[in-house]
Design a protein around this motif. Structure first.
Motif, PDB file in Angstrom:
ATOM      1  N   ALA A  27      21.256  30.792  28.645  1.00 28.35           N
ATOM      2  CA  ALA A  27      20.506  32.002  28.991  1.00 28.35           C
ATOM      3  C   ALA A  27      21.011  33.220  28.223  1.00 28.35           C
ATOM      4  CB  ALA A  27      20.595  32.247  30.499  1.00 28.35           C
ATOM      5  N   ASN A  28      22.328  33.341  28.100  1.00 25.71           N
ATOM      6  CA  ASN A  28      22.912  34.513  27.430  1.00 25.71           C
ATOM      7  C   ASN A  28      23.324  34.237  25.990  1.00 25.71           C
ATOM      8  OD1 ASN A  28      22.852  36.357  29.730  1.00 25.71           O
ATOM      9  ND2 ASN A  28      24.252  34.864  30.629  1.00 25.71           N
TER      10      ASN A  28
ATOM     11  N   GLU B 184      23.632  24.249  30.007  1.00 28.25           N
ATOM     12  CA  GLU B 184      24.134  25.457  30.671  1.00 28.25           C
ATOM     13  C   GLU B 184      25.416  25.166  31.447  1.00 28.25           C
ATOM     14  OE1 GLU B 184      24.111  29.469  31.623  1.00 28.25           O
ATOM     15  OE2 GLU B 184      22.570  28.517  30.410  1.00 28.25           O
TER      16      GLU B 184
ATOM     17  N   SER C 158      26.575  29.283  27.719  1.00 29.37           N
ATOM     18  CA  SER C 158      25.484  29.930  28.437  1.00 29.37           C
ATOM     19  C   SER C 158      24.246  29.903  27.541  1.00 29.37           C
ATOM     20  CB  SER C 158      25.826  31.379  28.794  1.00 29.37           C
ATOM     21  OG  SER C 158      24.680  32.012  29.344  1.00 29.37           O
TER      22      SER C 158
END
Length: 182
Positions: free
Chosen positions: A83-84, A55, A81
């Motif tokens: 997470a995204n 990340e 990212s």
């Protein structure tokens, strides 16, 4: 052309493009602080292409000649990212490697890694609006114009506009026909 990890031996080739005024005209940062020490530090901190992205980190690959392993440029997935599921794309080639199809091959390979190996949803970039050769490359590789930030940056006393491009996982799959597991 192949992508591989950056090596200490790539330093001279990196310094070449980083200080070339023709190439530098399309970059935001100045070349006044670029020296062997800073390039070596960049190589050491480039991130291993063999491990999974972390990340916020960046993975840089050397673009190298398939036969001789000569360093031709750098291509990157930046600001990853997890997470995204997105990352910013960047590429720079030495002048001797330009206009030979190497950037297209390298871009197709980094997109394959982004979507197949790293399981990303979106790869994006921004480019000076007047950098027509780069824009043609991105569009040829399937990136889609999202919009333009007009007079967004001041570079050497001149306003520059930025065009923003991206390619989504489904667009990549449609263009290249490569199955992607979700």
């Amino acid at each position: 052309m192949k992508l591989r990890e950056l090596k200490r031996e790539d330093m001279a080739g990196m310094l070449e493009w980083m200080t070339d005024p023709y190439i530098r005209q399309n970059f935001r940062f100045g070349s006044d602080k670029i020296d062997e020490k800073s390039v070596l530090s960049f190589i050491q901190n480039a991130g291993s292409a063999l491990r999974a992205p972390i990340e916020g980190n960046t993975i840089h690959y050397a673009i190298a000649d398939e036969e001789s392993d000569e360093y031709l440029g750098t291509i990157s997935l930046k600001a990853i990212s997890i997470a995204n599921k997105h990352a910013e794309y960047a590429i720079s080639l030495r002048r001797k490697a330009q206009r030979k199809g190497i950037a297209i091959e390298a871009t197709k390979e980094i997109l394959r890694l982004a979507f197949v190996k790293y399981n990303l949803e979106r790869v994006y970039l921004n480019v000076f609006s007047d950098n027509i050769p780069a824009i043609k490359l991105y569009e040829k590789c399937g990136l889609v114009l999202e919009g333009e930030f007009r007079n967004h940056l001041v570079v050497e006393g001149e306003y520059k506009s930025l065009k923003w491009y991206s390619i989504l996982r489904t667009e990549y799959q449609g263009k290249y026909g490569i199955p992607i597991n979700n």
